[in-house]
Design an enzyme around this catalytic site. Structure first.
Site, PDB file in Angstrom:
ATOM      1  N   TYR A  44       0.861  -1.185   0.000  1.00 22.87           N
ATOM      2  CA  TYR A  44       0.000   0.000   0.000  1.00 22.87           C
ATOM      3  C   TYR A  44       0.896   1.233   0.000  1.00 22.87           C
ATOM      4  O   TYR A  44       1.555   1.531   0.991  1.00 22.87           O
ATOM      5  CB  TYR A  44      -0.904  -0.043   1.233  1.00 22.87           C
ATOM      6  CG  TYR A  44      -1.917   1.058   1.374  1.00 22.87           C
ATOM      7  CD1 TYR A  44      -2.238   1.925   0.319  1.00 22.87           C
ATOM      8  CD2 TYR A  44      -2.606   1.225   2.573  1.00 22.87           C
ATOM      9  CE1 TYR A  44      -3.179   2.920   0.463  1.00 22.87           C
ATOM     10  CE2 TYR A  44      -3.557   2.226   2.732  1.00 22.87           C
ATOM     11  CZ  TYR A  44      -3.843   3.066   1.688  1.00 22.87           C
ATOM     12  OH  TYR A  44      -4.785   4.055   1.833  1.00 22.87           O
ATOM     13  N   LYS A  64      -1.737  -1.510  -3.791  1.00 24.15           N
ATOM     14  CA  LYS A  64      -2.766  -0.471  -3.763  1.00 24.15           C
ATOM     15  C   LYS A  64      -2.029   0.845  -3.900  1.00 24.15           C
ATOM     16  O   LYS A  64      -1.220   1.207  -3.045  1.00 24.15           O
ATOM     17  CB  LYS A  64      -3.559  -0.522  -2.457  1.00 24.15           C
ATOM     18  CG  LYS A  64      -4.601   0.590  -2.321  1.00 24.15           C
ATOM     19  CD  LYS A  64      -5.262   0.553  -0.953  1.00 24.15           C
ATOM     20  CE  LYS A  64      -6.225   1.739  -0.787  1.00 24.15           C
ATOM     21  NZ  LYS A  64      -6.820   1.790   0.571  1.00 24.15           N
TER      22      LYS A  64
END
Length: 286
Positions: free
Chosen positions: A134, A162
């Site tokens: 992320y 992400k």
């Protein structure tokens, strides 16, 4: 690894005592699965992970795995700025039966690229869970470079990222330079369609709490080659996507859910609920 197109970063419902309301968790999960969500991220930033205790996270992982019952993957937010603690929580989540781990870049410490690589490597070597990295420099003050992401993607169980950097050039390079089975997800609702157009696989969404079916329709239209229809839906949804971030998340989306008949309670300090003006703006949008 593909977890589906539309993943929801689920809020954590609280009761009147500001404790986790597991009945509401169940209700919310069923709502999400009924409105287009392909996978659920639990105890991420939208789930107020900074103010959830270790034990609360474990309880959430256990409950969501049980309720999902294999219908959608459960991706557990197990990342922190402490590598040792991240490994511990990730291994516990794996034992519970979650499908993958979401690992945010270590915040506050401000590691360099070598430190970032070693952090993710250490966690990956300690677990066999699939890992979604992320990258969100706006919150962590740490930015993973394309070179670091590509190098980490070569590790067998680091399977996805992400991306919340908003840097379409860099994300294009990541898509281009990683293997085909390494998936890239937008971490920004408003960039879902732009990132799909450059080869991303989908989105980890907040707005899907409210407009999941519409986002699913947009993604399906794009996949079917109907770019004009997809762009129309994108433009229709953009005010809502922006409106759900008019105050620190997840306060706006919790307010919107309440208006939709799903009361997930308040947010925990240091966050506060939306004020009257913000609430009216959200009400007008939805």
């Amino acid at each position: 690894m593909n977890f589906g197109q539309l993943l929801t970063a689920m809020v954590t419902p609280f009761n009147e005592n500001n404790e986790i309301d597991f009945d509401k968790v169940t209700e919310l999960m069923n709502h999400l699965m009924d409105s287009g969500t392909d996978g659920i991220v639990v105890a991420g930033t939208t789930g107020e992970s900074p103010t959830l205790t270790h034990d609360e996270k474990i309880q959430l992982f256990e409950h969501t795995v049980n309720i999902a019952n294999g219908r959608v993957p459960i991706i557990a937010g197990t990342g922190s700025n402490n590598t040792k603690e991240t490994i511990k929580l990730t291994k516990e989540a794996q034992a519970i039966g979650v499908d993958a781990s979401l690992l945010v870049t270590p915040y506050y410490n401000k590691p360099n690229q070598a430190g970032l690589y070693q952090h993710f490597l250490a966690v990956a070597e300690a677990t066999s869970l699939p890992i979604m990295m992320y990258n969100i420099p706006g919150r962590t003050m740490v930015h993973m470079t394309v070179e670091t992401i590509v190098a980490l993607s070569k590790i067998e169980n680091i399977v996805s990222i992400k991306e919340s950097s908003g840097n379409l050039d860099a994300i294009s390079q990541v898509v281009d330079q990683t293997d085909e089975d390494f998936t890239v997800y937008s971490g920004d609702d408003s960039l879902t369609l732009p990132l799909k157009s450059i080869g991303a696989d989908g989105v980890v969404s907040v707005s899907s709490h409210i407009v999941g079916n519409e986002m699913k329709e947009m993604l399906d239209a794009f996949n079917q080659g109907n770019v004009k229809r997809a762009s129309e839906i994108h433009r229709q949804l953009l005010p809502i996507m922006r409106g759900l971030f008019i105050a620190p998340s997840p306060a706006p989306v919790k307010a919107a859910l309440r208006m939709k008949g799903i009361d997930t309670g308040t947010v925990r300090l240091p966050l506060v609920n939306v004020n009257e003006v913000e609430e009216q703006l959200i009400r007008d949008l939805i």
